[in-house]
Design an enzyme around this catalytic site. Sequence first.
Site, PDB file in Angstrom:
ATOM      1  N   GLY A 208      -5.302  48.918  18.375  1.00  0.00           N
ATOM      2  CA  GLY A 208      -5.205  47.886  18.856  1.00  0.00           C
ATOM      3  C   GLY A 208      -5.983  47.252  19.827  1.00  0.00           C
ATOM      4  O   GLY A 208      -7.561  47.954  19.441  1.00  0.00           O
ATOM      5  N   ASN A 209      -5.831  46.649  20.673  1.00  0.00           N
ATOM      6  CA  ASN A 209      -6.916  46.565  22.064  1.00  0.00           C
ATOM      7  C   ASN A 209      -6.418  46.468  23.478  1.00  0.00           C
ATOM      8  O   ASN A 209      -4.872  46.702  23.736  1.00  0.00           O
ATOM      9  CB  ASN A 209      -7.314  44.719  21.685  1.00  0.00           C
ATOM     10  CG  ASN A 209      -6.779  43.722  22.185  1.00  0.00           C
ATOM     11  OD1 ASN A 209      -6.146  43.727  22.797  1.00  0.00           O
ATOM     12  ND2 ASN A 209      -6.838  42.986  20.679  1.00  0.00           N
ATOM     13  N   ARG A 210      -7.652  46.399  24.515  1.00  0.00           N
ATOM     14  CA  ARG A 210      -7.251  46.930  25.211  1.00  0.00           C
ATOM     15  C   ARG A 210      -6.482  45.584  26.391  1.00  0.00           C
ATOM     16  O   ARG A 210      -6.586  45.493  27.555  1.00  0.00           O
ATOM     17  CB  ARG A 210      -8.018  47.503  26.533  1.00  0.00           C
ATOM     18  CG  ARG A 210      -8.612  48.755  25.879  1.00  0.00           C
ATOM     19  CD  ARG A 210      -9.725  49.424  26.990  1.00  0.00           C
ATOM     20  NE  ARG A 210     -10.597  50.875  25.300  1.00  0.00           N
ATOM     21  CZ  ARG A 210      -9.620  51.218  25.974  1.00  0.00           C
ATOM     22  NH1 ARG A 210      -8.702  51.766  27.024  1.00  0.00           N
ATOM     23  NH2 ARG A 210      -9.933  52.544  24.681  1.00  0.00           N
TER      24      ARG A 210
END
Lengths: 232, 232
Positions: free
Chosen positions: B38-40
């Site tokens: 995932g990413n932030r």
Amino acid sequence: EILAAVENLLAAGPLKGIKALVTSGPTYEPIDPVRFIGNRSSGKQGHAIAAALARLGADVTLITGPVKLPDPANMRVIHVETAREMLGTALGCLPVDVAVCAAAVADWTVSNASKEKRKKDASGQPPPIELAANPDILATLSEKGSARPRLVVGFAAETEKLLEHARAKFVRKGCDWIVANDVSPHSGTFGGDFNTVHLLTQGGAEEWPRISKADVAERLAWKIADTLKGHP
Amino acid sequence: EILAAVENLLAAGPLKGIKALVTSGPTYEPIDPVRFIGNRSSGKQGHAIAAALARLGADVTLITGPVKLPDPANMRVIHVETAREMLGTALGCLPVDVAVCAAAVADWTVSNASKEKRKKDASGQPPPIELAANPDILATLSEKGSARPRLVVGFAAETEKLLEHARAKFVRKGCDWIVANDVSPHSGTFGGDFNTVHLLTQGGAEEWPRISKADVAERLAWKIADTLKGHP
């Protein structure tokens, strides 16, 4: 009426004087400043266990990875991201009487995580993600020694061969109990409000019916109280 | 008073009759049934842009990855997980007048994702994560053709060399505008409520002051209205 019955028993506080440590939620392992490897643990089961232990009078510290849940009341809550942070924080909480490791801790961290956002190279090829084993929080807390909690409870989240994998984990980790749960996509466990678990102890395995995560937590908290305090 | 002024202008609805597509949030790329990359991205900026466009009267479809935000009102919201799902959904929304690609789409997917939860092998070695390029949503929407939106706006989230990387992206993607923002950890952009952006157009670059994500959205929505409807 279960809630009312529990609240009536609060004065008794079967876990009064007991220090409990609960880990909950996923860990995030950074790939670079914006990307990470995560997992689908919602923290609902771990948070519910922490809340149930607190309701029975325990002095609870909850160490949680990134979740969408509010912090439960009546306990200390510490937020962490990575498995290493979670382990360090857990060790800092010792000694405790009981540790419940409900967090879905990443088995691996990214050994070549970069400080800047990774870019595609000229060939458009993605840079490889190299993995290294994370420290094992459950096994570390289960190690013999003066700081070992009297009761260490682990979780095994499996998508197949549930009991076989859970039994192997039981032996490997050295913990006292394992709560084995089916997290295959059809089970709806990850993110859902219900859970179907088996409780593995030295004495064997108990199959619990499909009940809410709150009820799993309540039942587990009472079993912990029975074990630590000799409550009937 | 800004809100009041905007609400007063609602009757005018500078984007009335305009169809807008906004992507927002991260994508999750599965490694196995429980783990993902995932990413932030919090989705705050993309959701704010969708809301601002809707307030100006546009007919908005918001395609969002997994975020903690509630669905904004007065628009169609479609939830997706992977970059491929986001692209397929976006193409299904065409034709639109304007597309704002604010999602932080994973550049890579896991080509050896497994149906069952990965286990350590006997050696304890982690199985490698093999990556493959994801489809490029911004570039795909920017391709010449009868279904191309009149205005395609991309985002460039960078942790270093912001304008250099953003300009390269501008040329590579074929979009009309790029909103370049600094997401280095010290900026507090990811997950925060403020943003410092540069708007790159064919005419050059505008540096916007550090303002709230809501204000970035408002300013961008008005600029879109000016461009599409010749609003002063």
